[in-house]
Structure formats: structure tokens, C-alpha cells
Design a protein around this motif. Structure first.
Motif, mmCIF file in Angstrom:
data_model
loop_
_atom_site.group_PDB
_atom_site.id
_atom_site.type_symbol
_atom_site.label_atom_id
_atom_site.label_comp_id
_atom_site.label_asym_id
_atom_site.label_seq_id
_atom_site.Cartn_x
_atom_site.Cartn_y
_atom_site.Cartn_z
ATOM 1 N N GLY A 112 -20.949 -38.716 -65.714
ATOM 2 C CA GLY A 112 -19.747 -38.179 -65.093
ATOM 3 C C GLY A 112 -19.483 -38.775 -63.716
ATOM 4 N N LEU A 113 -18.237 -38.627 -63.244
ATOM 5 C CA LEU A 113 -17.829 -39.254 -61.984
ATOM 6 C C LEU A 113 -18.557 -38.636 -60.790
ATOM 7 N N ILE A 114 -18.634 -37.303 -60.754
ATOM 8 C CA ILE A 114 -19.244 -36.639 -59.587
ATOM 9 C C ILE A 114 -20.714 -37.022 -59.439
ATOM 10 N N SER A 115 -21.446 -36.980 -60.544
ATOM 11 C CA SER A 115 -22.870 -37.351 -60.485
ATOM 12 C C SER A 115 -23.030 -38.824 -60.140
ATOM 13 N N SER A 116 -22.084 -39.650 -60.598
ATOM 14 C CA SER A 116 -22.153 -41.077 -60.269
ATOM 15 C C SER A 116 -21.937 -41.300 -58.780
ATOM 16 N N ILE A 117 -21.016 -40.518 -58.173
ATOM 17 C CA ILE A 117 -20.772 -40.636 -56.731
ATOM 18 C C ILE A 117 -22.044 -40.276 -55.957
ATOM 19 N N ALA A 118 -22.796 -39.318 -56.476
ATOM 20 C CA ALA A 118 -24.043 -38.923 -55.812
ATOM 21 C C ALA A 118 -25.056 -40.055 -55.790
ATOM 22 N N LYS A 119 -24.877 -41.017 -56.680
ATOM 23 C CA LYS A 119 -25.795 -42.158 -56.720
ATOM 24 C C LYS A 119 -25.276 -43.333 -55.886
ATOM 25 N N PHE A 120 -24.274 -43.076 -55.050
ATOM 26 C CA PHE A 120 -23.689 -44.149 -54.247
ATOM 27 C C PHE A 120 -24.723 -44.872 -53.370
ATOM 28 N N PRO A 121 -25.681 -44.159 -52.745
ATOM 29 C CA PRO A 121 -26.683 -44.887 -51.933
ATOM 30 C C PRO A 121 -27.440 -45.944 -52.736
ATOM 31 N N MET A 122 -27.770 -45.628 -53.980
ATOM 32 C CA MET A 122 -28.472 -46.614 -54.799
ATOM 33 C C MET A 122 -27.552 -47.791 -55.120
ATOM 34 N N ALA A 123 -26.272 -47.482 -55.407
ATOM 35 C CA ALA A 123 -25.307 -48.553 -55.682
ATOM 36 C C ALA A 123 -25.142 -49.457 -54.462
ATOM 37 N N LEU A 124 -25.160 -48.841 -53.279
ATOM 38 C CA LEU A 124 -25.028 -49.622 -52.045
ATOM 39 C C LEU A 124 -26.208 -50.574 -51.871
ATOM 40 N N ARG A 125 -27.413 -50.088 -52.181
ATOM 41 C CA ARG A 125 -28.594 -50.960 -52.088
ATOM 42 C C ARG A 125 -28.491 -52.116 -53.085
ATOM 43 N N LEU A 126 -27.979 -51.835 -54.283
ATOM 44 C CA LEU A 126 -27.815 -52.898 -55.276
ATOM 45 C C LEU A 126 -26.790 -53.928 -54.813
ATOM 46 N N LEU A 127 -25.699 -53.439 -54.165
ATOM 47 C CA LEU A 127 -24.684 -54.357 -53.644
ATOM 48 C C LEU A 127 -25.271 -55.280 -52.575
ATOM 49 N N ARG A 128 -26.041 -54.697 -51.664
ATOM 50 C CA ARG A 128 -26.622 -55.478 -50.571
ATOM 51 C C ARG A 128 -27.554 -56.573 -51.080
ATOM 52 N N ASN B 131 -21.857 -56.302 -58.675
ATOM 53 C CA ASN B 131 -20.581 -56.863 -58.229
ATOM 54 C C ASN B 131 -19.458 -56.015 -58.811
ATOM 55 N N PRO B 132 -18.847 -55.131 -57.988
ATOM 56 C CA PRO B 132 -17.815 -54.222 -58.513
ATOM 57 C C PRO B 132 -16.540 -54.942 -58.937
ATOM 58 N N PHE B 133 -16.403 -56.220 -58.545
ATOM 59 C CA PHE B 133 -15.179 -56.958 -58.880
ATOM 60 C C PHE B 133 -15.382 -57.896 -60.073
ATOM 61 N N HIS B 134 -16.527 -57.748 -60.721
ATOM 62 C CA HIS B 134 -16.808 -58.613 -61.858
ATOM 63 C C HIS B 134 -16.386 -57.906 -63.150
ATOM 64 N N PHE B 135 -15.389 -58.442 -63.810
ATOM 65 C CA PHE B 135 -14.907 -57.845 -65.059
ATOM 66 C C PHE B 135 -15.018 -58.890 -66.168
ATOM 67 N N PRO B 136 -16.153 -58.980 -66.792
ATOM 68 C CA PRO B 136 -16.353 -60.020 -67.804
ATOM 69 C C PRO B 136 -15.467 -59.787 -69.025
ATOM 70 N N GLY B 137 -15.009 -60.879 -69.613
ATOM 71 C CA GLY B 137 -14.191 -60.778 -70.816
ATOM 72 C C GLY B 137 -15.038 -60.650 -72.066
ATOM 73 N N LYS B 138 -14.387 -60.834 -73.185
ATOM 74 C CA LYS B 138 -15.091 -60.710 -74.453
ATOM 75 C C LYS B 138 -16.031 -61.893 -74.660
#
Length: 315
Positions: A268-284, A289-296
Motif C-alpha cells: 500500500g501507498l502509506i506503508s510504502s511512504i514509511a519506507k522512504f528512508p530506505m528508498a533514499l539510501r538506495l537512491l544515494r 532510479n525513480p525515472f527509469h521506466f523500462p519498456g517491454k
């Protein structure tokens, strides 16, 4: 004269200690023979369980050099060839030890009872006619019927070792599947409902239960069967089912996983937002890459054809 040494992890009710026993080698024996030799000729205080000596009762499961085995059917020569003439013998894991190699089965028996692992005959059966089924129907549950409750699968289960409060012993899931698939039983839906909050989606897929079963059962596969039936029955509101369905949707849509979407769909979205610190560490660290949208993927239409064929085969 060649000698074998057993280093046995013992427990006297208060203290744990390791005691060594050396005795003459004899060819063609089993692990259990060594334990009986020690008890008969070296130390009558050593406690272990064994009964049939024919791999039927399941009482003699122990760990040999960290691997659960059935002592009465495990050839000593093969173990010595692999590990040398000194072996460490310990009680099976994930059970309470009563004394030496003897473990307490009462908690596991209670959990088996909670899962209602016994036949609940359909209404057309009665005491006079019995509960007959065809040979073809029995073959569907023949593998699971071979379980002797030795505990080897539970001993090596990674999930039970991590946390045994939200997961049942692997043999319990196999027992549940046996009765779900039994054509004489009338309570398949009730059984599936009963295990929804008993760790059905907690399995770690380590497959230790499959590799350690002396009877060739595959509890991990039985858990997968229970999950599939659970989804078909409409139990899709839990994270495990949502994760599985999202996984299939990604593969069907593009042929590859979108891990960002997978997490949101799963917890769910709310629980995913709670994991933002981990996502930030992965970004660093360049792991996300939140802008990576691979095709088929190439050959995506073939993947869709495979999924279609699987669905048609399950009808």
C-alpha cells in the motif's frame, strides 16, 4: 584399529555440554547403531529416541554435522566418507530439548491440532460404508501420506529459526494440503480459511524442508499449492497474495518487474511512504532510479502466450 568419534551435544535439564565418545568402526552400520553402541557399552545415561529402526516411526531424527537426518536409515559409511571419522551429533533444531537428543513434540502436536489435520468425511460416508476412494484419487495425496513426522523439515526451516511465532512447521502445511486434496474430505474451504493468518505467505523459499525430508515430501511445494488455491478462493487482501498477483501482472504487461510499483501494490501507498528512508539510501547508492521506466522485453508476446497456456491448462 579404526575408531569413530561422536561429539554429542548433551543437555541435562540445566546445562548444555559436549561429550565425546570413541568406539570401534564397523562397516555397513547406521548413525543410530553408533548411538546404541554408546548407550549399551559406554554411557547408559545418554538419552535419545528410537523405535522401529526401519524409517517408519520417525522417532530418531537428529542433526549430524548440522544436517537433519533419520539416524536409523542414514548409512554411517557415507557420512564418514564425507565428514571424516569425527561427527557432531545434536538434537533437531526448532524444538525444545528435554534431555540430550530428546525433543518435546507437545507444542508441535498442539499446532497440528489447531490446523485440524485429520479427515472430516463427506456427508455421503458413514460408519457402515467407510470412506472409500479410487486408487487414482489416493495417488493425488500419496506423497503427503508418507510423512512420518520425524521433524527434519522443521529442524532445518529458515523461517522457524528466524521466528516461530507466525509460521507453522512445514510438515503441518503438507498435512493440511493432504486433506485439502483428499476427495473424501468435506472441509477444504474451512482449512484454507483457517491457515490465512498462520504464516501461509511467510515461507522464505529456502527449500531446506524439501532437501531434508527422508520420505521425499516437498512441503515448500505444498505451501505453494495452498497459496494458489487460497487466491482462487478469493483470499487476495493480504500482502502475500497482492505481491504474487502484482508480480504476475508486471510479467504479463512488460516481461520484467517494476519494483517500485511492486512494493506499492504489495503493502500500500502509506506503508510504502514509511519506507522512504530506505528508498533514499538506495537512491544515494545508485540502487534505485525513480525515472527509469523500462519498456517491454524482447519476445514479450511469447511470455504472454506462455501465461495464457498455463491459465488454460488450469481450467
Amino acid at each position: 584399529m579404526r575408531k569413530i568419534t561422536y561429539k554429542i551435544e548433551r543437555f541435562d535439564g540445566v546445562n548444555n555440554f559436549v561429550q565425546e565418545y570413541s568406539f570401534p568402526y564397523q562397516p555397513g552400520k547406521t548413525i543410530l547403531w553408533g548411538l546404541i553402541t554408546i548407550k549399551d557399552s559406554l554411557d547408559p545415561t545418554l538419552a535419545f529416541t528410537a523405535a522401529c529402526r526401519s524409517a517408519v516411526c520417525g522417532a530418531c531424527a537428529v542433526r549430524v554435522n548440522g544436517q537433519a537426518v533419520l539416524a536409523c536409515e542414514t548409512p554411517l559409511d557415507a557420512i564418514l566418507e564425507r565428514f571424516g571419522d569425527t561427527l557432531t551429533i545434536a538434537p533437531i533444531q526448532n524444538f525444545k530439548v528435554i534431555r540430550d537428543l530428546v525433543v518435546d513434540w507437545e507444542p508441535q502436536a498442539a499446532r497440528l491440532a489447531e490446523a485440524k489435520t485429520w479427515l472430516q468425511p463427506r456427508d455421503e460416508f458413514d460408519a457402515r460404508k467407510g470412506c472409500r476412494q479410487t486408487a487414482a484419487d489416493f495417488k493425488k495425496i500419496n506423497t503427503q501420506a508418507a510423512c512420518i513426522l520425524c521433524g527434519s523439515c522443521a529442524s532445518e526451516c529458515s523461517k522457524l529459526s528466524a521466528n516461530d511465532q507466525d509460521f507453522l512447521e512445514p510438515f503441518t502445511y503438507s498435512k493440511v494440503w493432504k486433506f485439502v486434496a483428499d476427495t473424501r474430505d468435506k472441509s477444504a474451504a474451512e482449512r484454507i480459511q483457517a491457515i490465512q493468518d498462520k504464516g501461509l505467505w511467510k515461507c522464505m523459499h529456502c527449500a531446506e524442508c524439501i532437501t531434508k525430508c527422508p520420505k521425499g515430501l516437498a512441503p515448500g511445494e505444498d505451501i505453494a499449492r495452498l497459496r494458489q488455491l487460497s487466491i482462487k478462493m478469493g483470499y487476495t487482501g493480504n500482502p502475500g497474495a497482492r505481491h504474487a498477483l502484482s508480480f504476475v501482472k508486471d510479467i504479463e504487461d512488460t516481461g520484467r518487474l517494476n519494483e517500485a510499483k511492486l512494493q506499492v501494490r504489495t503493502i500500500g501507498l502509506i506503508s510504502s511512504i514509511a519506507k522512504f528512508p530506505m528508498a533514499l539510501r538506495l537512491l544515494r547508492r545508485g540502487k534505485l532510479n525513480p525515472f527509469h521506466f523500462p519498456g517491454k522485453v524482447k519476445g514479450h508476446e511469447q511470455i504472454q502466450a506462455i501465461l495464457k497456456a498455463v491459465r488454460e491448462s488450469e481450467k
